[in-house]
Design a protein around this motif. Structure first.
Motif, PDB file in Angstrom:
ATOM      1  N   LYS A   1       0.838  -1.204   0.000  1.00 49.87           N
ATOM      2  CA  LYS A   1       0.000   0.000   0.000  1.00 49.87           C
ATOM      3  C   LYS A   1       0.872   1.253   0.000  1.00 49.87           C
TER       4      LYS A   1
ATOM      5  N   THR B   1      -5.839  -0.994 -12.820  1.00 50.35           N
ATOM      6  CA  THR B   1      -5.660  -0.240 -11.574  1.00 50.35           C
ATOM      7  C   THR B   1      -4.349   0.544 -11.611  1.00 50.35           C
ATOM      8  N   ALA B   2      -4.430   1.807 -11.234  1.00 49.72           N
ATOM      9  CA  ALA B   2      -3.257   2.679 -11.260  1.00 49.72           C
ATOM     10  C   ALA B   2      -2.309   2.364 -10.099  1.00 49.72           C
ATOM     11  N   VAL B   3      -1.020   2.466 -10.381  1.00 44.14           N
ATOM     12  CA  VAL B   3       0.025   2.333  -9.367  1.00 44.14           C
ATOM     13  C   VAL B   3       0.411   3.746  -8.938  1.00 44.14           C
ATOM     14  N   THR B   4       0.489   3.977  -7.625  1.00 41.97           N
ATOM     15  CA  THR B   4       0.894   5.270  -7.089  1.00 41.97           C
ATOM     16  C   THR B   4       2.167   5.060  -6.282  1.00 41.97           C
ATOM     17  N   LEU B   5       3.268   5.604  -6.768  1.00 41.46           N
ATOM     18  CA  LEU B   5       4.568   5.383  -6.128  1.00 41.46           C
ATOM     19  C   LEU B   5       4.784   6.273  -4.916  1.00 41.46           C
ATOM     20  N   SER B   6       5.523   5.725  -3.948  1.00 43.82           N
ATOM     21  CA  SER B   6       5.973   6.512  -2.795  1.00 43.82           C
ATOM     22  C   SER B   6       7.268   7.232  -3.190  1.00 43.82           C
TER      23      SER B   6
ATOM     24  N   GLY C   1       0.653   2.006  -3.670  1.00 49.27           N
ATOM     25  CA  GLY C   1      -0.713   2.490  -3.598  1.00 49.27           C
ATOM     26  C   GLY C   1      -1.755   1.406  -3.812  1.00 49.27           C
TER      27      GLY C   1
ATOM     28  N   TYR D   1       8.028   2.576 -12.181  1.00 44.14           N
ATOM     29  CA  TYR D   1       7.502   1.216 -12.077  1.00 44.14           C
ATOM     30  C   TYR D   1       7.280   0.671 -13.485  1.00 44.14           C
TER      31      TYR D   1
END
Length: 169
Positions: free
Chosen positions: A80, A123-128, A84, A134
């Motif tokens: 998470k 589904t979108a990936v949201t990077l920290s 994300g 990615y």
């Protein structure tokens, strides 16, 4: 007293006891099935994240076990935080957990990876901030990005597991 994420290894039998703290991390090998690509396994892509520090290596989402936290909770939290993707976005695949052992700056590290399928391939990936990029990649491309043999072996084991599950259907 040790935190839940650490372990001690000792040697005896006429040798002094040598204590080493093992770093422990947990994560998920997240994959998605592309509906427009058949036959399997060409429809499977793995998520790899590129670190924004050090050698900018590529790895599935993972992170260190916090004190008092169990391994699976760590994998869920780190996925998470880093990508994300929460438990609402994927399902954990039964009967797959893979353990890696290696050294980081001379200290032993153990990483546990579970396998998780993204429910919606879009589904979108949201990077920290820990990651700068990615990629979704099929097995061989993922192994090329991964660079380290133990991680490549883990990705291949995941692929074999998925193929075996497909064969049972």
């Amino acid at each position: 007293m040790l935190s839940k994420g650490a372990s001690i290894h000792g040697y005896h039998k006429k040798r002094p006891i040598l204590w080493k703290m093992t770093l422990r991390a947990c994560g998920f090998i997240v994959f998605r099935r592309l509906l427009n690509r058949v036959p399997p396994p060409d429809n499977i892509e793995y998520l790899l994240l590129q670190t924004s520090y050090g050698e900018h290596h590529w790895t599935p989402p993972k992170g260190h076990v916090d004190p008092g936290e169990d391994d699976l909770t760590t994998a869920l939290r780190e996925t998470k935080e880093e990508a994300g993707l929460g438990v609402e976005h994927f399902r954990v695949i039964d009967d797959f957990v893979h353990k890696l052992h290696y050294k980081v700056r001379g200290k032993p590290k153990e990483v546990l990876y579970w396998l998780a399928e993204l429910r919606d391939p879009g589904t979108a990936v949201t990077l920290s901030e820990e990651h700068q990029d990615y990629r979704w990649a099929r097995l061989e491309d993922a192994c090329t990005l991964a660079q380290y043999k133990d991680l490549q072996d883990t990705l291949r084991a995941a692929q074999r597991h998925l193929e075996a599950l497909q064969d049972k259907q």
